[in-house]
Design a protein around this motif. Structure first.
Motif, PDB file in Angstrom:
ATOM      1  N   ALA A 207       0.293  -1.662   0.076  1.00 21.20           N
ATOM      2  CA  ALA A 207      -0.044   0.140  -0.277  1.00 21.20           C
ATOM      3  C   ALA A 207       0.558   1.157  -0.036  1.00 21.20           C
ATOM      4  O   ALA A 207       0.430   2.607  -0.868  1.00 21.20           O
ATOM      5  N   ALA A 208       2.035   0.889   0.949  1.00 23.75           N
ATOM      6  CA  ALA A 208       2.837   2.647   0.688  1.00 23.75           C
ATOM      7  C   ALA A 208       3.809   2.443  -0.260  1.00 23.75           C
ATOM      8  O   ALA A 208       3.587   3.378  -1.114  1.00 23.75           O
ATOM      9  N   ALA A 209       4.393   1.536  -1.214  1.00 18.73           N
ATOM     10  CA  ALA A 209       4.603   1.779  -1.932  1.00 18.73           C
ATOM     11  C   ALA A 209       3.567   2.206  -3.645  1.00 18.73           C
ATOM     12  O   ALA A 209       4.693   2.950  -4.431  1.00 18.73           O
ATOM     13  N   GLN A 210       2.680   1.150  -3.510  1.00 16.81           N
ATOM     14  CA  GLN A 210       1.138   1.676  -4.462  1.00 16.81           C
ATOM     15  C   GLN A 210       1.407   3.779  -4.622  1.00 16.81           C
ATOM     16  O   GLN A 210       1.230   4.417  -4.801  1.00 16.81           O
ATOM     17  N   GLN A 211       0.710   3.877  -3.194  1.00 14.39           N
ATOM     18  CA  GLN A 211       1.154   5.756  -2.708  1.00 14.39           C
ATOM     19  C   GLN A 211       2.491   6.159  -3.321  1.00 14.39           C
ATOM     20  O   GLN A 211       1.887   7.064  -3.780  1.00 14.39           O
ATOM     21  N   ALA A 212       3.836   5.561  -3.275  1.00  7.98           N
ATOM     22  CA  ALA A 212       5.168   6.225  -3.568  1.00  7.98           C
ATOM     23  C   ALA A 212       4.694   6.646  -4.865  1.00  7.98           C
ATOM     24  O   ALA A 212       4.732   7.016  -5.250  1.00  7.98           O
ATOM     25  N   ALA A 213       4.037   5.309  -5.731  1.00  4.71           N
ATOM     26  CA  ALA A 213       4.180   5.112  -7.020  1.00  4.71           C
ATOM     27  C   ALA A 213       3.310   6.307  -7.489  1.00  4.71           C
ATOM     28  O   ALA A 213       3.174   6.674  -8.660  1.00  4.71           O
ATOM     29  N   VAL A 214       1.674   6.042  -6.887  1.00  6.44           N
ATOM     30  CA  VAL A 214       1.229   7.122  -7.683  1.00  6.44           C
ATOM     31  C   VAL A 214       1.909   8.124  -7.688  1.00  6.44           C
ATOM     32  O   VAL A 214       1.790   9.147  -8.374  1.00  6.44           O
ATOM     33  N   GLU A 215       2.248   8.942  -6.175  1.00  2.74           N
ATOM     34  CA  GLU A 215       2.989  10.570  -5.912  1.00  2.74           C
ATOM     35  C   GLU A 215       4.052  10.395  -7.721  1.00  2.74           C
ATOM     36  O   GLU A 215       4.001  11.822  -7.907  1.00  2.74           O
ATOM     37  N   ALA A 216       4.646   9.477  -7.336  1.00  2.00           N
ATOM     38  CA  ALA A 216       5.683   9.808  -8.602  1.00  2.00           C
ATOM     39  C   ALA A 216       5.135   9.655 -10.102  1.00  2.00           C
ATOM     40  O   ALA A 216       5.595  10.484 -11.008  1.00  2.00           O
ATOM     41  N   GLU A 217       4.149   8.692 -10.369  1.00  2.00           N
ATOM     42  CA  GLU A 217       3.608   9.063 -11.430  1.00  2.00           C
ATOM     43  C   GLU A 217       2.712  10.737 -11.934  1.00  2.00           C
ATOM     44  O   GLU A 217       2.790  11.238 -12.735  1.00  2.00           O
ATOM     45  N   SER A 218       2.291  10.905 -10.916  1.00  2.44           N
ATOM     46  CA  SER A 218       1.231  12.315 -10.638  1.00  2.44           C
ATOM     47  C   SER A 218       2.091  13.812 -11.348  1.00  2.44           C
ATOM     48  O   SER A 218       1.663  14.382 -11.548  1.00  2.44           O
ATOM     49  N   ARG A 219       3.609  13.771 -10.800  1.00  2.00           N
ATOM     50  CA  ARG A 219       4.514  14.337 -10.945  1.00  2.00           C
ATOM     51  C   ARG A 219       4.695  14.025 -12.618  1.00  2.00           C
ATOM     52  O   ARG A 219       5.406  15.764 -12.677  1.00  2.00           O
ATOM     53  N   GLU A 220       5.131  12.899 -12.924  1.00  2.00           N
ATOM     54  CA  GLU A 220       5.244  12.897 -13.954  1.00  2.00           C
ATOM     55  C   GLU A 220       4.655  13.291 -15.584  1.00  2.00           C
ATOM     56  O   GLU A 220       5.018  13.901 -15.973  1.00  2.00           O
ATOM     57  N   ARG A 221       2.832  13.220 -14.900  1.00  2.00           N
ATOM     58  CA  ARG A 221       1.860  13.830 -15.435  1.00  2.00           C
ATOM     59  C   ARG A 221       1.843  15.000 -15.522  1.00  2.00           C
ATOM     60  O   ARG A 221       1.724  15.697 -16.612  1.00  2.00           O
ATOM     61  N   PHE A 222       1.883  15.825 -14.023  1.00  2.00           N
ATOM     62  CA  PHE A 222       1.761  17.043 -14.122  1.00  2.00           C
ATOM     63  C   PHE A 222       3.551  18.080 -15.233  1.00  2.00           C
ATOM     64  O   PHE A 222       3.005  18.702 -15.925  1.00  2.00           O
ATOM     65  N   ARG A 223       4.416  17.003 -15.315  1.00  2.00           N
ATOM     66  CA  ARG A 223       5.353  17.692 -15.478  1.00  2.00           C
ATOM     67  C   ARG A 223       5.633  17.702 -17.400  1.00  2.00           C
ATOM     68  O   ARG A 223       5.529  18.772 -18.131  1.00  2.00           O
ATOM     69  N   ARG A 224       4.606  16.391 -17.592  1.00  2.00           N
ATOM     70  CA  ARG A 224       4.066  16.633 -19.125  1.00  2.00           C
ATOM     71  C   ARG A 224       3.604  17.394 -19.442  1.00  2.00           C
ATOM     72  O   ARG A 224       3.127  18.181 -20.150  1.00  2.00           O
ATOM     73  N   PHE A 225       2.252  17.892 -18.938  1.00  2.00           N
ATOM     74  CA  PHE A 225       1.633  18.556 -18.931  1.00  2.00           C
ATOM     75  C   PHE A 225       1.747  20.133 -19.504  1.00  2.00           C
ATOM     76  O   PHE A 225       1.414  20.637 -19.469  1.00  2.00           O
ATOM     77  N   ARG A 226       2.854  20.208 -17.942  1.00  2.00           N
ATOM     78  CA  ARG A 226       2.607  21.983 -17.714  1.00  2.00           C
ATOM     79  C   ARG A 226       4.021  21.903 -19.254  1.00  2.00           C
ATOM     80  O   ARG A 226       4.642  23.121 -19.961  1.00  2.00           O
ATOM     81  N   GLY A 227       4.389  21.163 -20.240  1.00  2.00           N
ATOM     82  CA  GLY A 227       6.082  20.852 -20.913  1.00  2.00           C
ATOM     83  C   GLY A 227       4.920  21.147 -22.323  1.00  2.00           C
ATOM     84  O   GLY A 227       5.090  21.727 -22.639  1.00  2.00           O
ATOM     85  N   ASN A 228       4.135  20.268 -22.071  1.00  4.62           N
ATOM     86  CA  ASN A 228       2.920  20.281 -23.335  1.00  4.62           C
ATOM     87  C   ASN A 228       1.893  22.112 -23.522  1.00  4.62           C
ATOM     88  O   ASN A 228       2.204  23.042 -24.517  1.00  4.62           O
TER      89      ASN A 228
END
Length: 228
Positions: A207-228
């Protein structure tokens, strides 16, 4: 006349020398009597001592026989069955097994690195896989808990039977065997607690690993959105 006198003269000494049997005397010797009584007493005491030794040896043999008598009760098969059930529950862990290499492989493909920086479809697939990992781990933990709870009735029954057997034990061997079986029962209960702890820890870690992965994936999505 002369011949008759000579015969009487020869027979007279013989009559004097042979006493009549009716007048024979019995001689009583107090010293000899006391010695005989003392010897008889000593012989009787020796016989009594030998009898006592034989009785002591018989008692010792009976005690040794009791000490070597095995306990008529064995809970080993029950304990083995309970431990086997817990092991099977742990071995049936879904998706991520209790194996170091398997954990490393799964985390490398779904929880870190490139798994969090793939394309949108890959990121969605990894997120779904991580969600299933967490849900299945929680289910596994609850199954282990249910199995351990199911073992409690058997453990209580075994403990009661062992207590009765130990109280009615007839020798040292039975007491020792009852004590060893009680220790084995305690070891089985500790193994169940360890299994619960491992299953809960696995679910919490995922559960903790899933939460950490969600946060990391969210940052990656935001980075891509901001870049676009």
């Amino acid at each position: 006349m002369k011949k008759r006198f000579v015969l009487i003269a020869l027979m007279a000494p013989m009559a004097i020398m042979i006493p009549p049997a009716a007048h024979a005397l019995v001689v009583y010797d107090p010293t000899n009597y006391a010695s005989n009584v003392l010897q008889a007493s000593r012989a009787l005491q020796q016989i009594n001592n030998q009898i006592q030794q034989i009785q002591n040896q018989a008692t010792s043999l009976l005690n040794e026989a009791r000490n070597l008598t095995s306990l008529p009760l064995s809970t080993l098969s029950t304990l083995q069955a309970q431990i086997g059930q817990t092991r099977r529950l742990l071995a049936s862990a879904q998706r991520i097994a209790y194996d170091v290499q398997d954990v490393q492989n799964v985390f490398a493909t779904r929880y870190s690195g490139a798994a969090l920086r793939g394309d949108a479809a890959q990121m969605v697939a990894n997120a779904d896989a991580r969600w299933h990992d967490s849900v299945d781990a929680l289910q596994d933990a609850m199954r282990v808990q249910a199995g351990v709870v199911g073992n409690l009735d058997g453990a209580q029954s075994s403990m009661e039977r062992l207590m009765v057997a130990s109280q009615s034990a007839t020798g040292a061997l039975q007491v020792a065997q009852a004590g060893n079986q009680m220790l084995a029962l305690q070891a089985q209960q500790l193994a169940d607690l360890t299994a619960i702890s491992a299953a809960q820890g696995r679910a919490q870690a995922l559960a903790a690993a899933q939460q950490a992965a969600v946060e990391a994936e969210s940052r990656e999505r935001f980075r891509r959105f901001r870049g676009n």
